[in-house]
Design a protein around this motif. Structure first.
Motif, PDB file in Angstrom:
ATOM      1  N   GLU A 209       0.833  -1.207   0.000  1.00 20.07           N
ATOM      2  CA  GLU A 209       0.000   0.000   0.000  1.00 20.07           C
ATOM      3  C   GLU A 209       0.870   1.259   0.000  1.00 20.07           C
ATOM      4  OE1 GLU A 209      -3.073   0.187   2.999  1.00 20.07           O
ATOM      5  OE2 GLU A 209      -4.050   1.859   1.948  1.00 20.07           O
ATOM      6  N   HIS A 210       1.898   1.289   0.860  1.00 17.54           N
ATOM      7  CA  HIS A 210       2.770   2.467   0.898  1.00 17.54           C
ATOM      8  C   HIS A 210       3.471   2.662  -0.441  1.00 17.54           C
ATOM      9  CE1 HIS A 210       3.258   2.831   5.573  1.00 17.54           C
ATOM     10  NE2 HIS A 210       2.003   2.727   5.186  1.00 17.54           N
ATOM     11  N   PHE A 211       3.855   1.545  -1.019  1.00 20.28           N
ATOM     12  CA  PHE A 211       4.558   1.640  -2.297  1.00 20.28           C
ATOM     13  C   PHE A 211       3.609   2.161  -3.387  1.00 20.28           C
ATOM     14  CE2 PHE A 211       6.437  -0.529  -6.131  1.00 20.28           C
ATOM     15  CZ  PHE A 211       7.501   0.344  -6.239  1.00 20.28           C
ATOM     16  N   ASP A 212       2.374   1.664  -3.384  1.00 14.60           N
ATOM     17  CA  ASP A 212       1.366   2.172  -4.323  1.00 14.60           C
ATOM     18  C   ASP A 212       1.207   3.683  -4.167  1.00 14.60           C
ATOM     19  OD1 ASP A 212       0.728  -0.225  -5.515  1.00 14.60           O
ATOM     20  OD2 ASP A 212      -0.941  -0.687  -4.146  1.00 14.60           O
ATOM     21  N   ILE A 213       1.151   4.114  -2.910  1.00 13.18           N
ATOM     22  CA  ILE A 213       0.981   5.550  -2.643  1.00 13.18           C
ATOM     23  C   ILE A 213       2.152   6.341  -3.229  1.00 13.18           C
ATOM     24  CG2 ILE A 213       1.014   7.264  -0.767  1.00 13.18           C
ATOM     25  CD1 ILE A 213      -0.749   5.188   0.822  1.00 13.18           C
ATOM     26  N   CYS A 214       3.358   5.834  -3.029  1.00 15.53           N
ATOM     27  CA  CYS A 214       4.541   6.522  -3.571  1.00 15.53           C
ATOM     28  C   CYS A 214       4.476   6.595  -5.097  1.00 15.53           C
ATOM     29  CB  CYS A 214       5.825   5.825  -3.147  1.00 15.53           C
ATOM     30  SG  CYS A 214       6.118   5.951  -1.388  1.00 15.53           S
ATOM     31  N   ARG A 215       4.030   5.510  -5.706  1.00 15.49           N
ATOM     32  CA  ARG A 215       3.930   5.524  -7.170  1.00 15.49           C
ATOM     33  C   ARG A 215       2.865   6.502  -7.629  1.00 15.49           C
ATOM     34  NH1 ARG A 215       2.487   0.774  -9.958  1.00 15.49           N
ATOM     35  NH2 ARG A 215       1.466   0.068  -8.059  1.00 15.49           N
ATOM     36  N   LEU A 216       1.709   6.485  -6.958  1.00 16.30           N
ATOM     37  CA  LEU A 216       0.622   7.379  -7.350  1.00 16.30           C
ATOM     38  C   LEU A 216       0.997   8.847  -7.138  1.00 16.30           C
ATOM     39  CD1 LEU A 216      -2.351   5.326  -5.896  1.00 16.30           C
ATOM     40  CD2 LEU A 216      -1.992   5.852  -8.326  1.00 16.30           C
ATOM     41  N   LEU A 217       1.841   9.105  -6.125  1.00 14.84           N
ATOM     42  CA  LEU A 217       2.260  10.486  -5.874  1.00 14.84           C
ATOM     43  C   LEU A 217       3.462  10.870  -6.739  1.00 14.84           C
ATOM     44  CD1 LEU A 217       1.892  10.715  -1.980  1.00 14.84           C
ATOM     45  CD2 LEU A 217       0.372  11.676  -3.716  1.00 14.84           C
ATOM     46  N   HIS A 218       3.888   9.931  -7.568  1.00 11.68           N
ATOM     47  CA  HIS A 218       5.025  10.155  -8.451  1.00 11.68           C
ATOM     48  C   HIS A 218       6.307  10.527  -7.721  1.00 11.68           C
ATOM     49  CE1 HIS A 218       3.259  10.163 -12.683  1.00 11.68           C
ATOM     50  NE2 HIS A 218       2.457   9.508 -11.883  1.00 11.68           N
ATOM     51  N   VAL A 219       6.573   9.836  -6.609  1.00 17.24           N
ATOM     52  CA  VAL A 219       7.893   9.975  -5.989  1.00 17.24           C
ATOM     53  C   VAL A 219       8.879   9.468  -7.035  1.00 17.24           C
ATOM     54  CG1 VAL A 219       9.401   9.249  -4.104  1.00 17.24           C
ATOM     55  CG2 VAL A 219       6.961   9.601  -3.684  1.00 17.24           C
ATOM     56  N   LYS A 220       9.979  10.191  -7.228  1.00 14.90           N
ATOM     57  CA  LYS A 220      10.819   9.866  -8.382  1.00 14.90           C
ATOM     58  C   LYS A 220      12.018   9.000  -8.052  1.00 14.90           C
ATOM     59  CE  LYS A 220       9.541  13.636 -11.388  1.00 14.90           C
ATOM     60  NZ  LYS A 220       8.767  14.483 -10.435  1.00 14.90           N
ATOM     61  N   SER A 221      12.400   9.013  -6.790  1.00 16.99           N
ATOM     62  CA  SER A 221      13.673   8.386  -6.479  1.00 16.99           C
ATOM     63  C   SER A 221      13.571   7.634  -5.147  1.00 16.99           C
ATOM     64  CB  SER A 221      14.719   9.511  -6.406  1.00 16.99           C
ATOM     65  OG  SER A 221      15.931   9.016  -5.975  1.00 16.99           O
TER      66      SER A 221
END
Ligand code: GTP
Ligand code: MG
Length: 669
Positions: A96-108
């Protein structure tokens, strides 16, 4: 010095807080309850300076019940440190946290394989392989996976070096943007008052700045600033910032509010956005579904109005007939409790991406380009996220296709293009600088350069420069042709009339829109030689009053009778009566004579222009005799005029600056 925000992410108990402590020496769990229960409940902070880089850590809770707190810390990250315990590997909140990071477009980011001391080599490799598999195809594919133990310290130095290495490729923040600080904490310190903290996501804040807390709109001033617990004059984008605010209380500055420059941005209850539903979402989002929207540190309830008529990407196209049926629901008119079956047919399937309008139950402050997360109302799980395209839209209906096309244009647009599209959308209302600022989030500088480019290319017109008002050229052409049409209709129905009153044209074509727009359109049409604006009348430049022979003769006679009356002037009505003309016709003919400057009106008396000129000559000649003249003298030189004519004429001469009144006398100028 480079400032980098690093967020932790990962399942409960995987060692996020322990790792932050191993890296920084700081225990980010600051609540009593957290210490007692040994779990993180709310976001915590720590920092670390290595060489030229300063890392601000945001440590988040892994517990599934506290994902909402995790979300308050997940925006504005430069680097995510995904924490996966080597003994447990990938677990639900890792996903879930990883999905959130992807959806928020964390880049690195990187992966810390924690608790390496608890597993043997074989298990460690197994966990590594699982993680590699897990991040495949994402921004973390190929990112460092570093085994680490917070207990023994093994791998901590490698982790630090990896963070430094990642930080090198992070682009410096643009500080020439409008500053925004999503507030994540607010508390009061005795003797200081209210302090709010957050990650400054854009721009720069300075001590003394006038700021506003949105959505409430409370205005205040920055009394003091701290970055990483040190006083500073200014805080820059990408820094963990504490702001001491003047004269507001903690209740007015709760988590979820946004600190921004006073009067610059607006809060909103509707957002046009692109929404991506996660491929692993357990259910589709149906039209008008109620969801939780997380933006910045805010969480609000929202309804998802799916914008119809389009082809969703990543799924099958729905039949248009269903969309048509749904219009009444979208219009929120007749069928608020429509058959669930119909409503179900318009939906976003897992893995699909669609344009939507989010109707918020409480306002937030957002700007185009902002990312957000959607969680389902119940159960509370992350199902999707997206990007704001227009944060101050009009209300759309499912069946309207125009907004969809425009949103697709906006999605691809750079700032200048976006400004142009918003100006075009504003139609005849045009846009003032403050509207453009709140709609786009642009700085004055960005706005001016966009305006210059758009005016230069002829796409928009500057209606006024202070305040700056911009009108789409296409809308100008439309308004201009409406003015021309209106005048042309008037001319053909009233061939003798000189034109239409300005006020009438303004009301009929421009309605309640800003008067500057009317003035600019008229001035431009006059400059282009298309219309003539004379006194309070507007007419087409091509308009020539069409006189019949009889009208021409009547006009001639009218002029002659004014001339013949000399200084003992007639009123228009008297002249009409003498000639046996209808007053209505006489008035139109008089208007023509007046526009040809053959006659002048003084009160309700009409003087022929030659009579007036002759009078002026006589008065000027009198100046040689005596520059002062009283009423008696004036009567003499005009051949014994009575007061009835003399007084208004003298006042007329004053207005014409032939004479000036001094006490009871006139000075001849
Ligand atoms: N053996 C060992 N234990 C660890 C390590 N890191 C953390 N722990 C232990 O694991 C437990 C959980 O650690 P935390 O750091 O609180 O885990 P967390 O990920 O922050 O947990 P939440 O914040 O509640 O999601 C604690 O008892 C730690 O002492 C490690 O590297 N090795
Ligand atoms: Mg923790």
């Amino acid at each position: 010095m480079k400032h980098i925000i690093v967020g932790t992410a990962g399942h409960i108990d995987h060692g996020k807080t322990a790792l932050v402590k191993a890296l920084t020496g700081t225990d980010a769990d600051r609540l009593k309850e957290e210490k007692q229960r040994g779990i993180t409940i709310d976001i915590g902070f720590a920092d670390l300076a290595i060489g030229d880089s300063r890392f601000g850590f945001v440590d988040v809770p892994g517990h599934e019940r506290f994902v909402k707190n995790m979300l308050a810390g997940a925006h504005g990250l430069d680097i995510v440190m995904l924490v996966v315990a080597a003994d447990e590997s990938v677990m639900p909140q890792t996903r879930e946290h990883f999905d959130i990071c992807r959806l928020l477009h964390v880049k690195s980011g990187l992966v810390a394989l924690t608790k390496s001391d608890l597993v043997d080599e074989e298990l460690l490799e197994l966990a590594r392989a699982e993680v590699e598999d897990f991040v495949q195809g994402s921004f973390l594919e190929g990112a460092p996976i570093i085994p680490v133990s917070s207990r023994t310290g093994a791998g901590v130095e490698e982790l630090k070096s990896a963070l430094v290495k990642l930080s090198e490729s992070i682009a410096p923040k643009i500080t020439s943007a409008v500053p925004r600080l999503p507030i994540d904490r607010s508390f009061s310190i005795k003797g200081f008052g209210t302090v709010v903290t957050g990650t400054l996501i854009a721009g720069e804040l300075k001590v003394g700045d006038e700021v506003e807390v949105l959505p409430g709109g409370v205005r205040t001033r920055v009394r003091n600033l701290q970055v990483h617990a040190e006083d500073t004059d200014r805080a820059l984008a990408g820094q963990r910032t504490a702001v001491n605010l003047q004269g507001v209380n903690v209740e007015q500055t709760q988590r979820g509010s946004m600190l921004a420059p006073a009067g610059r941005l607006l809060s909103t209850s509707m957002i046009d956005a692109r929404l991506d539903l996660l491929a692993n979402s357990p259910r589709p989002i149906v039209h008008r579904a109620r969801v939780r929207l997380h933006h910045g540190t805010a969480e609000v309830m929202a309804r998802v109005v799916i914008l119809g008529g389009g082809e969703p990407s990543g799924g099958d196209r729905e039949p248009d007939s269903e969309e048509w049926l749904l219009d009444s629901i979208a219009a929120e008119s007749l069928l608020p409790t429509s058959p669930a079956l119909i409503q179900e047919s318009i939906r976003i399937e897992p893995g699909q991406s669609r344009l939507v309008q989010l109707r918020l139950e409480e306002p937030i402050a957002a700007l185009p380009g902002d990312r957000f997360i959607i969680r389902s109302y119940s159960p509370q799980i992350t199902i999707g996220g997206g990007i704001v395209i227009d944060a101050l839209p009009e209300k759309h209906r499912l069946r309207d296709t125009a907004p969809r096309a425009r949103l697709e244009q906006l999605e691809r647009a750079d700032l200048t293009e976006r400004v142009a599209i918003f100006i075009e959308m504003s139609g005849a209302r045009a846009m003032v600088a403050t509207d453009i600022a709140s709609r786009t989030g642009a700085t004055d500088e960005q706005m001016n350069s966009a305006a210059r480019a758009l005016i230069g290319s002829g796409r928009v017109l500057e209606v006024s420069d202070s305040p700056l008002i911009l009108l789409s050229s296409e809308v100008y052409r439309l308004l201009a042709s409406q003015v021309s049409d209106l005048l042309s209709k008037h001319h053909s129905s009233e061939p003798l009339s000189l034109g239409l009153g300005r006020e009438e044209v303004r009301e009929r074509v421009f309605g309640d829109n800003r008067p500057e727009i009317f003035r600019a359109v008229i001035a431009r049409l006059a400059d282009e030689g298309k219309i003539v604006a004379e006194r309070d009348m507007l007419r087409l430049a091509s308009h020539r009053p069409a006189l019949t022979d009889a009208d021409s003769a009547a006009k001639q006679n009218l002029e002659s009778s004014f001339k013949a009356a000399g200084l003992e002037a007639l009123t228009l009505e008297e002249a009409a009566a003498r000639l046996g003309l209808a007053v209505n016709l006489a008035r139109k003919l008089f208007n023509l004579l007046q526009s040809e400057r053959r006659v002048a009106r003084v009160g309700d008396m009409v003087f022929h222009v030659e009579v007036v000129e002759n009078l002026k000559e006589r008065v000027r000649a009198q100046k040689a005799v005596n520059p002062r003249m009283d009423v008696t003298v004036f009567k003499e030189i005009t051949g014994g005029l009575t007061r009835k004519y003399a007084i208004p004429l003298l006042e007329f001469l004053d207005r014409e600056r032939i004479t000036r009144r001094v006490g009871n006398e006139r000075e001849i100028l």
